[in-house]
Design an enzyme around this catalytic site. Sequence first.
Site, PDB file in Angstrom:
ATOM      1  N   GLU A 113       4.703  -6.771   7.027  1.00 49.13           N
ATOM      2  CA  GLU A 113       4.153  -5.638   7.785  1.00 49.13           C
ATOM      3  C   GLU A 113       4.641  -5.505   9.222  1.00 49.13           C
ATOM      4  OE1 GLU A 113       2.338  -7.718   5.901  1.00 49.13           O
ATOM      5  OE2 GLU A 113       1.128  -6.518   4.508  1.00 49.13           O
ATOM      6  N   GLY A 132      -0.346  -5.508  -0.028  1.00 44.34           N
ATOM      7  CA  GLY A 132      -1.471  -5.217  -0.925  1.00 44.34           C
ATOM      8  C   GLY A 132      -1.453  -6.037  -2.211  1.00 44.34           C
ATOM      9  N   GLY A 151       0.831  -1.206   0.000  1.00 39.64           N
ATOM     10  CA  GLY A 151       0.000   0.000   0.000  1.00 39.64           C
ATOM     11  C   GLY A 151       0.858   1.246   0.000  1.00 39.64           C
ATOM     12  N   ASP A 171      -2.405  -7.744   6.618  1.00 39.51           N
ATOM     13  CA  ASP A 171      -3.837  -7.550   6.344  1.00 39.51           C
ATOM     14  C   ASP A 171      -4.213  -8.104   4.961  1.00 39.51           C
ATOM     15  OD1 ASP A 171      -2.529  -5.548   4.903  1.00 39.51           O
ATOM     16  OD2 ASP A 171      -3.983  -3.989   5.390  1.00 39.51           O
TER      17      ASP A 171
END
Length: 349
Positions: A137, A114, A66, A145
């Site tokens: 992350e 992402g 992201g 995520d």
Amino acid sequence: MSEPDVITRIEGRVGRITLNRPQALHALTTDMCRRMTEALLAWREDPAVDLVLIDHSGERGFCAGGDIRMLAESGASDGKLAREFFFVEYRLNHLLFNYPKPRVAIMDGVTMGGGVGLSRPCRFRVATERTTFAMPETGIGLFPDVGGGWYLSRMPDHLGLWLALTGARIKAADCELLQLATDYVESARIPELKAAIVAEPERTEALLTEFEGDAGRPALAQHQDEIARLFAGESVEAIIAALETAGTDWSREQLKVLATKSPQTMKVAFRQLQLGAKAKDFAQNMAMEYRIGARVVQRHDFLEGVRAVIVDKDNAPKWDPPTPYAVDEATLDAIFAPLPSDEEWSPLP
Ligand code: QUE
């Protein structure tokens, strides 16, 4: 006019999405997620589209994650734009997960964060010798995520938990082992493969068999038993204790890696995978991840992680708390707590 960050168009009977933000390794912005969602919604109902092909422009890709700088800037103020990004991105992840037409992702390069959220829900996931996969992350005080709670918790032998906690980078053969990739094709043959899919999308499965190369042996297989044994603990602390007791070169290496990650978000990831394993469907998992994301972007470790790894690049984040033993359950409870009902995540109507 400058080029768009994502190009969507129909070629033959194929809806094509090409990530086109090479200066940021195709890291996703809110606008890119919106454009992809719009195209996918239009193609879902369009009888002229039989299949969706997702790839990236240029030499380096597929997608680094992201737009981390935006997330950190927003998180340092009111967090509104960061929450909006997660909301839109997770809706896109969920749309792809439940999409009624076949999707093909060409993971010809870095596929992190992402990028995993885009590729993993696809029916066909093509790795090449240039594929590097990671969920990195916890290294920036964020958590794995885009569906990590769902996918990582369903991998055998705690391999998903190992990926989540260590942020390990793996190559194509390991991606096949973990079903992160369904196929391996040499990057030199990717242009030819894409042209063949566009020409005959109904033959995609057969084409992938025809183009299939040899990814070699998965490096991970060598450590699979060790991971199964040492990452089986009921907490991050228990896993660290097991690694300390094991006393092998590999276990010492893992301890060194874990010592560089955010203790708080390692514990978040551990609980996320526990809950994700029990989620009744993908939407419930994404609603959980949205609650986490909404909180974590405004916390110290994320802002400090982005400073250390992305902005200053000193790779010396000062995590707070500094050890997993000092992360209290009340803080974790607050990170996972429901949001006000009008702020909760929901799938596209
Ligand atoms: C963890 C992450 C990301 C990361 C590094 C991490 C991430 C991300 C990028 C990234 C890399 C190169 C770029 C860029 C972003 O790095 O999500 O714009 O050019 O997007 O340790 O989650």
